[in-house]
Design a protein around this motif. Structure first.
Motif, mmCIF file in Angstrom:
data_model
loop_
_atom_site.group_PDB
_atom_site.id
_atom_site.type_symbol
_atom_site.label_atom_id
_atom_site.label_comp_id
_atom_site.label_asym_id
_atom_site.label_seq_id
_atom_site.Cartn_x
_atom_site.Cartn_y
_atom_site.Cartn_z
ATOM 1 N N GLU A 176 0.837 -1.204 0.000
ATOM 2 C CA GLU A 176 0.000 0.000 0.000
ATOM 3 C C GLU A 176 0.873 1.256 0.000
ATOM 4 O OE1 GLU A 176 -3.496 0.840 -0.759
ATOM 5 O OE2 GLU A 176 -3.410 -1.137 0.197
ATOM 6 N N ASN A 177 1.962 1.224 0.777
ATOM 7 C CA ASN A 177 2.773 2.427 0.992
ATOM 8 C C ASN A 177 3.966 2.575 0.054
ATOM 9 O OD1 ASN A 177 1.084 2.868 3.165
ATOM 10 N ND2 ASN A 177 2.430 1.773 4.605
ATOM 11 N N VAL B 105 4.550 3.127 -3.107
ATOM 12 C CA VAL B 105 4.654 4.220 -4.085
ATOM 13 C C VAL B 105 5.085 5.519 -3.396
ATOM 14 C CG1 VAL B 105 3.309 5.637 -5.693
ATOM 15 C CG2 VAL B 105 3.035 3.153 -5.703
ATOM 16 N N GLN B 106 4.540 5.766 -2.206
ATOM 17 C CA GLN B 106 4.948 6.943 -1.425
ATOM 18 C C GLN B 106 6.379 6.787 -0.921
ATOM 19 O OE1 GLN B 106 3.460 9.749 -0.995
ATOM 20 N NE2 GLN B 106 1.480 9.218 -1.898
ATOM 21 N N ASN C 251 9.097 7.425 -3.305
ATOM 22 C CA ASN C 251 8.988 8.715 -4.014
ATOM 23 C C ASN C 251 8.602 8.579 -5.482
ATOM 24 O OD1 ASN C 251 9.942 10.016 -1.654
ATOM 25 N ND2 ASN C 251 12.032 9.432 -2.252
ATOM 26 N N ALA D 95 5.311 8.634 -6.421
ATOM 27 C CA ALA D 95 3.956 9.171 -6.609
ATOM 28 C C ALA D 95 3.909 10.248 -7.692
ATOM 29 C CB ALA D 95 3.419 9.721 -5.286
ATOM 30 N N GLU D 96 4.922 11.105 -7.715
ATOM 31 C CA GLU D 96 4.899 12.195 -8.693
ATOM 32 C C GLU D 96 5.014 11.637 -10.112
ATOM 33 O OE1 GLU D 96 5.946 15.241 -11.384
ATOM 34 O OE2 GLU D 96 7.480 13.799 -10.762
ATOM 35 N N ALA E 80 4.182 8.732 -11.111
ATOM 36 C CA ALA E 80 2.993 7.944 -11.422
ATOM 37 C C ALA E 80 1.790 8.824 -11.719
ATOM 38 C CB ALA E 80 2.680 7.013 -10.262
ATOM 39 N N SER E 81 1.825 10.086 -11.238
ATOM 40 C CA SER E 81 0.660 10.952 -11.429
ATOM 41 C C SER E 81 0.714 11.657 -12.785
ATOM 42 C CB SER E 81 0.602 11.996 -10.320
ATOM 43 O OG SER E 81 1.701 12.878 -10.479
ATOM 44 N N THR F 264 2.264 0.678 -9.220
ATOM 45 C CA THR F 264 1.725 -0.304 -8.299
ATOM 46 C C THR F 264 2.907 -1.079 -7.721
ATOM 47 O OG1 THR F 264 0.053 -2.048 -8.047
ATOM 48 C CG2 THR F 264 1.411 -2.155 -10.010
ATOM 49 N N LYS G 13 -4.787 -2.031 -12.400
ATOM 50 C CA LYS G 13 -4.100 -0.763 -12.684
ATOM 51 C C LYS G 13 -3.853 -0.592 -14.188
ATOM 52 C CE LYS G 13 -3.039 1.448 -8.826
ATOM 53 N NZ LYS G 13 -3.263 2.884 -8.609
#
Ligand SMILES: Nc1nc2c(ncn2[C@@H]2O[C@H](COP(=O)(O)OP(=O)(O)OP(=O)(O)O)[C@@H](O)[C@H]2O)c(=O)[nH]1
Ligand SMILES: [Mg+2]
Length: 361
Positions: free
Chosen positions: A212-213, A215-216, A219, A221-222, A224-225, A232, A270
């Motif tokens: 769950e964590n 991706v954060q 680092n 997340a950016e 992936a966005s 994933t 995903k």
């Protein structure tokens, strides 16, 4: 749908391919290490399984995704025509990124997923840039001989792509509209393909939370966005063990790690999200089956996914959401309750709809 599995050396690409497709890599058809592995993965879908319990059909057919597992990526590999040819035809890329620690398995420097993501993206960008420059040279010569509107448009588009790539951004982030979409499609640029970053993480007793964590934590997340990207996490080690188990064993194993579902289920979900795909179902005693169509498909074109005749002679679609059908217990009950609807050809099919196409063919 076809997905290419890419990544740096020894990050778990072939392991992921094996567990997705259940392919036996030791079989003779996989003997040549320089050849890409091709395989088909069943798309796990709990909704379809539950519908099948209601119908007990002779055939149960899940949707499927084709996977191709290629050698490790790098500047050298990208210069080989055979290597890039295998990747050009895919609809999406799954970039396996090392996030597990294991001193026995070498890696370029310390484990650093963000660095690896940037490095592989950079390789894709550079490969496309080479291709763009080559085509621009040709175009320059052609334009001297003959100035046609089409050649000029292609030239403009490629100049824009070149400028974009030179800022070290992949083509999947470039705005491409209208006819330019068609123009650029033929090049099958690698950095234009939607990409899913797949973090391959350590085995642990808190794997549920770790996945769950991840991706954060790493680092990512950016990255992936960004447009046409996603991320994933999986644990290759645990998934490999899961792949060998019966469904009941797997369920028990998953809960011992604090997991609700296999990482593969998430990975495939995903990929569907990333590519804007949804599933609808057809049901009956003969066959229960999942079909894949782009989000926002109209009922008539969705019928075409089943058979072109159904699209041509489409009249109406009897429609009900999968959970409403389970709730009613049968189509007849649903009809009586009024939850089975008749939809016309303009109806926008929803993820999880059960359709029965009425046609005049
Ligand atoms: N500890 C650990 N090892 C893993 C994991 N996934 C893969 N490995 C190991 O890493 C090694 C390389 O795995 P592969 O799946 O062959 O990696 P690959 O990316 O296909 O490698 P190349 O094709 O040679 O670039 C193997 O020894 C695997 O057993 C994992 O999640 N944890
Ligand atoms: Mg491999």
């Amino acid at each position: 749908m076809k997905t290419g599995i890419i990544g740096l050396p020894q990050v778990g690409k072939t392991s992921l391919f094996k567990i997705l497709t259940k392919a036996d890599i030791s079989s003779p058809s996989f003997a040549n290490p320089r050849e890409a592995h091709l395989g088909v993965a069943k798309v796990p879908d709990d909704r379809l399984d539950r519908l099948a319990q209601l119908y007990n059909p002779k055939k149960l057919i899940h949707a499927s995704v084709d996977y191709v597992d290629v050698a490790a990526i790098g500047q050298e590999a990208l210069k080989e025509t055979a290597f890039t040819a295998n990747l050009r035809t895919v609809d999406a890329l799954a970039h396996v990124v090392r996030a597990f620690d294991d001193p026995a398995i070498p890696h370029v420097g310390e484990v650093n997923p963000l660095r690896d993501i940037k490095s592989v993206d950079f390789d894709l960008i550079l490969s496309d840039l080479g291709q763009v420059e080559k085509r621009l040279e040709r175009l320059e010569k052609d334009l001297k001989k003959m100035r046609t509107a089409e050649l000029e448009r292609e030239n403009d588009l490629l100049l824009r792509a070149k400028a974009h790539l030179e800022t070290e951004r992949p083509l999947r982030e470039m705005e491409i509209a209208g006819d330019d979409e068609k123009r650029i499609r033929g090049f099958m640029f690698l950095s234009q393909k939607p990409i899913l970053y797949v973090l391959n993480v350590n085995e642990s007793t808190s794997l549920g939370d770790d996945l769950e964590n991840a991706v954060q934590k790493y680092n990512v997340a950016e990255s992936a966005s960004r447009k046409n990207a996603g991320a994933t996490a999986i644990c290759g080690k645990v998934e490999a063990e899961l792949a060998e188990m019966s469904d009941e064993e797997a369920q028990e194993f998953l809960s011992s790690y604090g997991l609700k579902e296999s990482g593969l289920t998430r990975l495939i979900r995903k990929s569907y999200e990333l590519l804007g795909l949804i599933s609808f179902f057809t049901v009956g005693e003969d066959e229960c089956r999942a079909w894949t169509v782009p989000r926002s498909s109209r009922a008539q074109s969705a019928a075409g996914a089943i058979h072109s005749d159904l699209e041509k002679h489409f009249i109406r679609a009897e429609t009900i959401h999968w959970d409403k059908l389970l709730e009613a217990g049968s189509e007849a009950n649903a009809r009586a309750k009024g939850t089975l609807r008749l939809e016309g050809k303009e109806y926008i099919v929803q993820d999880g709809d059960v359709l029965h196409i009425r046609h005049s063919g």
